[in-house]
Scaffold this active site. Structure first.
Site, mmCIF file in Angstrom:
data_model
loop_
_atom_site.group_PDB
_atom_site.id
_atom_site.type_symbol
_atom_site.label_atom_id
_atom_site.label_comp_id
_atom_site.label_asym_id
_atom_site.label_seq_id
_atom_site.Cartn_x
_atom_site.Cartn_y
_atom_site.Cartn_z
ATOM 1 N N ILE A 87 0.742 -1.046 -0.001
ATOM 2 C CA ILE A 87 0.025 -0.260 0.247
ATOM 3 C C ILE A 87 0.947 1.314 0.171
ATOM 4 O O ILE A 87 1.492 1.248 1.066
ATOM 5 C CB ILE A 87 -0.542 -0.072 1.290
ATOM 6 C CG1 ILE A 87 -1.404 -1.141 1.121
ATOM 7 C CG2 ILE A 87 -1.627 0.977 1.276
ATOM 8 C CD1 ILE A 87 -2.342 -1.565 2.487
ATOM 9 N N CYS A 88 0.982 2.220 -1.047
ATOM 10 C CA CYS A 88 1.321 3.723 -1.329
ATOM 11 C C CYS A 88 0.520 4.687 -1.613
ATOM 12 O O CYS A 88 -0.548 3.450 -1.538
ATOM 13 C CB CYS A 88 2.404 3.625 -1.970
ATOM 14 S SG CYS A 88 1.636 3.353 -3.282
ATOM 15 N N GLY A 89 0.849 5.616 -1.477
ATOM 16 C CA GLY A 89 -0.581 6.798 -1.538
ATOM 17 C C GLY A 89 -0.905 6.445 -3.254
ATOM 18 O O GLY A 89 -1.884 6.803 -3.475
#
Length: 92
Positions: free
Chosen positions: A65-67
């Site tokens: 999960i990242c931006g």
């Protein structure tokens, strides 16, 4: 084993997801970030998850999960045997 990792922009979602996975009876290992670090770097966590999954791709899975989701996919896909894809919902 399910490995999970996120940068600072995905940290809160990762922490919430870990609770949900535990409620489902799934075991996961958090490879970071272990705390909210505003200046962390997503490649560190993406690489750690991808390498662990690659150790036994028939048994291991990973969630990153990242931006944007794009950066972690690029990093993970550089690891031999890994195929990372960006997902927004369960219909994809």
């Amino acid at each position: 084993m399910l490995y999970i990792g996120s940068d600072h922009r995905g940290y809160n979602l990762k922490e919430t997801l870990k609770v949900y996975l535990k409620e489902l009876g799934l075991v996961c290992e958090d490879l970071g970030a272990k705390e909210l670090i505003p200046n962390d770097d997503y490649p560190d966590y993406a690489l750690a998850v991808a390498q662990k999954v690659a150790e036994n791709p028939d048994e291991n899975r990973g969630i990153l999960i990242c931006g944007s989701g794009v950066g972690v996919d690029i990093v993970a896909n550089k690891i031999k045997g890994i195929r990372s894809a960006l997902c927004f919902d369960v219909k994809q």
